[in-house]
Design a protein around this motif. Structure first.
Motif, PDB file in Angstrom:
ATOM      1  N   TYR A  69       0.846  -1.191   0.000  1.00 41.81           N
ATOM      2  CA  TYR A  69       0.000   0.000   0.000  1.00 41.81           C
ATOM      3  C   TYR A  69       0.884   1.244   0.000  1.00 41.81           C
ATOM      4  CZ  TYR A  69      -4.144  -2.813   0.831  1.00 41.81           C
ATOM      5  OH  TYR A  69      -5.173  -3.721   0.693  1.00 41.81           O
ATOM      6  N   PRO A  70       1.463   1.574  -1.173  1.00 43.62           N
ATOM      7  CA  PRO A  70       2.337   2.758  -1.231  1.00 43.62           C
ATOM      8  C   PRO A  70       1.559   4.020  -0.873  1.00 43.62           C
ATOM      9  CG  PRO A  70       1.758   2.004  -3.430  1.00 43.62           C
ATOM     10  CD  PRO A  70       1.281   0.943  -2.490  1.00 43.62           C
ATOM     11  N   THR A  71       2.215   4.893  -0.125  1.00 38.55           N
ATOM     12  CA  THR A  71       1.539   6.103   0.330  1.00 38.55           C
ATOM     13  C   THR A  71       2.307   7.359  -0.080  1.00 38.55           C
ATOM     14  OG1 THR A  71       2.657   6.039   2.484  1.00 38.55           O
ATOM     15  CG2 THR A  71       0.496   4.967   2.321  1.00 38.55           C
ATOM     16  N   ALA A  72       1.545   8.420  -0.273  1.00 39.85           N
ATOM     17  CA  ALA A  72       2.121   9.753  -0.425  1.00 39.85           C
ATOM     18  C   ALA A  72       2.159  10.378   0.963  1.00 39.85           C
ATOM     19  CB  ALA A  72       1.273  10.599  -1.361  1.00 39.85           C
ATOM     20  N   ASN A  73       3.360  10.723   1.424  1.00 38.34           N
ATOM     21  CA  ASN A  73       3.520  11.364   2.726  1.00 38.34           C
ATOM     22  C   ASN A  73       3.365  12.874   2.541  1.00 38.34           C
ATOM     23  OD1 ASN A  73       4.822   9.214   4.837  1.00 38.34           O
ATOM     24  ND2 ASN A  73       5.353   8.743   2.719  1.00 38.34           N
ATOM     25  N   ILE A  74       2.381  13.455   3.227  1.00 35.75           N
ATOM     26  CA  ILE A  74       2.042  14.862   3.017  1.00 35.75           C
ATOM     27  C   ILE A  74       2.556  15.701   4.179  1.00 35.75           C
ATOM     28  CG2 ILE A  74       0.215  16.491   2.441  1.00 35.75           C
ATOM     29  CD1 ILE A  74       0.423  14.116   0.537  1.00 35.75           C
ATOM     30  N   GLU A  75       3.371  16.690   3.862  1.00 40.80           N
ATOM     31  CA  GLU A  75       3.871  17.630   4.862  1.00 40.80           C
ATOM     32  C   GLU A  75       2.996  18.883   4.827  1.00 40.80           C
ATOM     33  OE1 GLU A  75       8.270  18.425   6.001  1.00 40.80           O
ATOM     34  OE2 GLU A  75       7.754  19.887   4.450  1.00 40.80           O
ATOM     35  N   HIS A  76       2.302  19.146   5.941  1.00 38.98           N
ATOM     36  CA  HIS A  76       1.403  20.292   6.044  1.00 38.98           C
ATOM     37  C   HIS A  76       2.085  21.447   6.762  1.00 38.98           C
ATOM     38  CE1 HIS A  76      -1.691  17.239   5.178  1.00 38.98           C
ATOM     39  NE2 HIS A  76      -2.474  18.249   4.853  1.00 38.98           N
ATOM     40  N   ASP A  77       1.593  22.651   6.491  1.00 38.94           N
ATOM     41  CA  ASP A  77       2.011  23.829   7.247  1.00 38.94           C
ATOM     42  C   ASP A  77       1.677  23.616   8.717  1.00 38.94           C
ATOM     43  OD1 ASP A  77       1.707  26.566   8.504  1.00 38.94           O
ATOM     44  OD2 ASP A  77       2.305  27.195   6.496  1.00 38.94           O
ATOM     45  N   GLU A  78       2.580  24.033   9.609  1.00 35.30           N
ATOM     46  CA  GLU A  78       2.361  23.811  11.043  1.00 35.30           C
ATOM     47  C   GLU A  78       1.147  24.571  11.568  1.00 35.30           C
ATOM     48  OE1 GLU A  78       5.529  27.260  12.544  1.00 35.30           O
ATOM     49  OE2 GLU A  78       5.852  25.155  13.060  1.00 35.30           O
ATOM     50  N   LEU A  79       0.654  25.566  10.835  1.00 36.33           N
ATOM     51  CA  LEU A  79      -0.519  26.315  11.263  1.00 36.33           C
ATOM     52  C   LEU A  79      -1.819  25.771  10.670  1.00 36.33           C
ATOM     53  CD1 LEU A  79       0.759  30.013  11.236  1.00 36.33           C
ATOM     54  CD2 LEU A  79       0.407  28.499  13.204  1.00 36.33           C
ATOM     55  N   GLN A  80      -1.753  24.638   9.981  1.00 33.99           N
ATOM     56  CA  GLN A  80      -2.949  24.017   9.415  1.00 33.99           C
ATOM     57  C   GLN A  80      -3.571  23.066  10.435  1.00 33.99           C
ATOM     58  OE1 GLN A  80      -4.699  23.836   6.018  1.00 33.99           O
ATOM     59  NE2 GLN A  80      -6.020  23.115   7.674  1.00 33.99           N
ATOM     60  N   TRP A  81      -4.838  23.308  10.783  1.00 38.97           N
ATOM     61  CA  TRP A  81      -5.565  22.389  11.659  1.00 38.97           C
ATOM     62  C   TRP A  81      -5.851  21.115  10.886  1.00 38.97           C
ATOM     63  CZ3 TRP A  81      -7.264  24.945  16.336  1.00 38.97           C
ATOM     64  CH2 TRP A  81      -7.756  24.053  17.304  1.00 38.97           C
ATOM     65  N   LEU A  82      -5.587  19.956  11.504  1.00 36.00           N
ATOM     66  CA  LEU A  82      -5.821  18.666  10.865  1.00 36.00           C
ATOM     67  C   LEU A  82      -6.877  17.886  11.644  1.00 36.00           C
ATOM     68  CD1 LEU A  82      -2.141  17.557  10.146  1.00 36.00           C
ATOM     69  CD2 LEU A  82      -3.826  18.283   8.451  1.00 36.00           C
ATOM     70  N   PRO A  83      -7.552  16.946  10.978  1.00 36.56           N
ATOM     71  CA  PRO A  83      -8.438  16.058  11.722  1.00 36.56           C
ATOM     72  C   PRO A  83      -7.640  15.244  12.743  1.00 36.56           C
ATOM     73  CG  PRO A  83      -8.825  15.895   9.358  1.00 36.56           C
ATOM     74  CD  PRO A  83      -7.559  16.673   9.540  1.00 36.56           C
ATOM     75  N   THR A  84      -8.346  14.643  13.694  1.00 40.98           N
ATOM     76  CA  THR A  84      -7.678  13.850  14.712  1.00 40.98           C
ATOM     77  C   THR A  84      -7.091  12.576  14.116  1.00 40.98           C
ATOM     78  OG1 THR A  84      -7.933  12.984  16.963  1.00 40.98           O
ATOM     79  CG2 THR A  84      -9.676  12.451  15.383  1.00 40.98           C
ATOM     80  N   ILE A  85      -6.258  11.904  14.900  1.00 40.55           N
ATOM     81  CA  ILE A  85      -5.634  10.653  14.468  1.00 40.55           C
ATOM     82  C   ILE A  85      -6.690   9.645  14.029  1.00 40.55           C
ATOM     83  CG2 ILE A  85      -4.479   8.602  15.433  1.00 40.55           C
ATOM     84  CD1 ILE A  85      -2.622  10.527  16.929  1.00 40.55           C
ATOM     85  N   GLY A  86      -6.422   8.955  12.928  1.00 45.30           N
ATOM     86  CA  GLY A  86      -7.351   7.954  12.427  1.00 45.30           C
ATOM     87  C   GLY A  86      -7.136   7.666  10.957  1.00 45.30           C
ATOM     88  N   VAL A  87      -8.011   6.822  10.406  1.00 42.32           N
ATOM     89  CA  VAL A  87      -7.971   6.452   8.991  1.00 42.32           C
ATOM     90  C   VAL A  87      -9.221   7.009   8.322  1.00 42.32           C
ATOM     91  CG1 VAL A  87      -7.947   4.531   7.350  1.00 42.32           C
ATOM     92  CG2 VAL A  87      -6.620   4.385   9.477  1.00 42.32           C
ATOM     93  N   TYR A  88      -9.034   7.663   7.173  1.00 49.15           N
ATOM     94  CA  TYR A  88     -10.108   8.427   6.536  1.00 49.15           C
ATOM     95  C   TYR A  88     -10.258   8.077   5.059  1.00 49.15           C
ATOM     96  CZ  TYR A  88      -9.806  11.570  10.596  1.00 49.15           C
ATOM     97  OH  TYR A  88      -9.811  12.092  11.861  1.00 49.15           O
ATOM     98  N   VAL A  89     -11.461   8.253   4.564  1.00 49.39           N
ATOM     99  CA  VAL A  89     -11.718   8.275   3.127  1.00 49.39           C
ATOM    100  C   VAL A  89     -11.466   9.704   2.642  1.00 49.39           C
ATOM    101  CG1 VAL A  89     -13.453   7.994   1.321  1.00 49.39           C
ATOM    102  CG2 VAL A  89     -13.461   6.462   3.309  1.00 49.39           C
ATOM    103  N   VAL A  90     -10.719   9.848   1.556  1.00 49.50           N
ATOM    104  CA  VAL A  90     -10.365  11.183   1.068  1.00 49.50           C
ATOM    105  C   VAL A  90     -10.450  11.248  -0.450  1.00 49.50           C
ATOM    106  CG1 VAL A  90      -8.799  11.665   2.998  1.00 49.50           C
ATOM    107  CG2 VAL A  90      -7.880  10.636   0.897  1.00 49.50           C
ATOM    108  N   ASP A  91     -10.580  12.472  -0.939  1.00 52.56           N
ATOM    109  CA  ASP A  91     -10.313  12.777  -2.340  1.00 52.56           C
ATOM    110  C   ASP A  91      -9.013  13.569  -2.391  1.00 52.56           C
ATOM    111  OD1 ASP A  91     -12.287  11.615  -3.935  1.00 52.56           O
ATOM    112  OD2 ASP A  91     -13.716  13.238  -3.555  1.00 52.56           O
ATOM    113  N   VAL A  92      -8.194  13.292  -3.387  1.00 51.24           N
ATOM    114  CA  VAL A  92      -6.901  13.948  -3.542  1.00 51.24           C
ATOM    115  C   VAL A  92      -6.877  14.663  -4.887  1.00 51.24           C
ATOM    116  CG1 VAL A  92      -4.412  13.605  -3.686  1.00 51.24           C
ATOM    117  CG2 VAL A  92      -5.759  12.183  -2.147  1.00 51.24           C
ATOM    118  N   PHE A  93      -6.430  15.919  -4.854  1.00 50.89           N
ATOM    119  CA  PHE A  93      -6.339  16.707  -6.086  1.00 50.89           C
ATOM    120  C   PHE A  93      -4.873  16.954  -6.414  1.00 50.89           C
ATOM    121  CE2 PHE A  93     -10.422  17.522  -4.221  1.00 50.89           C
ATOM    122  CZ  PHE A  93     -11.291  17.586  -5.293  1.00 50.89           C
TER     123      PHE A  93
END
Length: 312
Positions: A208-232
């Motif tokens: 299951y290869p993954t894209a590791n996403i580095e977010h801005d430290e000021l970006q609020w993220l959802p809590t820890i867990g596994v999610y269904v997402v759309d990627v653009f």
């Protein structure tokens, strides 16, 4: 759309000659309540054939009057995305004020005279809970300070499940993993953006290869867990499943990472800036006793994700 960055006090040569309709607020998230304020302001601007402007701030006002943890300093929506939303909602001009102690320390009358009047506002629009000035004056009092120099319109924020829509409520639901409630409150999927960086390549080893996403430290993220997402990626949208967590199966002291397995996709996208729509929380993070059990769970997560997109 014109973006004008301002520092308090305004320069003596600042001049706004054209009358305008002005919406006020920090607008973190531009949720349904904020959209209601902006839509009302746009309606008035169209009726009066005037430009629509926004008065907002470069960071959370709370930074000035209380100590915020690194977590609480984060934003639901980052500045660039906020400006894109403003433009999509018909805003012509954005005044971005540096929210400092001296700016906040103005009396309500000083704020009105120094900003709303100098902005040449014909009408000022804000949510009913909006406050301004050192004494946190309310919208009910704004006509007193306006002194017939501009009209005032206070907008009741939209409700969802009998509660006021607010940025505080959205942040609470993000922290609790209620991503569907967040999306209802925002009127659209909660979205983040980040850059694809190298990780430990564990996902590829598991199939299951993954894209590791580095977010801005000021970006609020959802809590820890596994999610269904759309990627653009650019203008193209892909389905995927995302993990926010510490990879606890591989150790207890790992940093929190965001990893996305994009379904039926195997291109090299290191360095790409992705946008991610968070759609559904499948489960929390689990520490598995062995790789085989982890792989079995990933297969189950993939089945759930594919079924989700078939049904939605």
């Amino acid at each position: 759309m014109e973006i004008i960055k301002l520092h308090h006090p305004l320069s003596s040569d600042f001049h706004q000659s054209e009358k305008l309709v002005l919406a006020m607020g920090y607008f973190d998230g531009i949720h349904l309540g904020h959209q209601k304020v902006l839509e009302k302001a746009r309606e008035i601007a169209m009726q009066k054939n005037l430009p629509l402007a926004v008065l907002t701030y470069d960071h959370k006002p709370a930074v000035v009057y209380k100590q915020l943890s690194p977590h609480d300093r984060r934003n639901i929506i980052m500045p660039d995305s906020k400006n894109e939303m403003f433009e999509s909602l018909g805003v012509n001009k954005v005044f971005v004020v540096n929210y400092s102690f001296s700016f906040q320390n103005q009396t309500p009358q000083e704020f009105v005279d120094n900003y709303l009047v100098r902005f040449n506002a014909d009408t000022v629009v804000a949510g009913t809970d909006h406050t301004y000035g050192a004494k946190d004056a309310t919208m009910d009092l704004l006509p007193n300070y306006a002194k017939n120099r501009f009209d005032v319109v206070a907008v009741d924020l939209a409700d969802y499940q009998l509660e006021k829509i607010s940025s505080t409520r959205i942040r609470k639901n993000l922290d609790e993993g209620h991503i569907q409630t967040v999306n209802h409150l925002m009127g659209r999927p909660f979205q983040t953006g980040g850059t694809v960086v190298h990780g430990f390549a564990r996902g590829r080893e598991l199939g299951y290869p993954t894209a590791n996403i580095e977010h801005d430290e000021l970006q609020w993220l959802p809590t820890i867990g596994v999610y269904v997402v759309d990627v653009f990626i650019g203008e193209k949208k892909y389905h995927g499943m995302a993990s926010i967590g510490r990879n606890v199966t591989f150790g207890d002291k790992n940093p929190i990472t965001v990893e996305i397995n994009i379904l039926d996709f195997n291109d090299n996208i290191y360095g790409e800036v992705l946008k991610v729509d968070w759609l559904y929380r499948i489960r929390g993070e689990v520490k598995f006793e062995g790789i085989d059990k982890l792989i079995k769970q990933l297969q189950s997560d993939e089945d759930f994700t594919r079924q989700y997109f078939e049904n939605n």
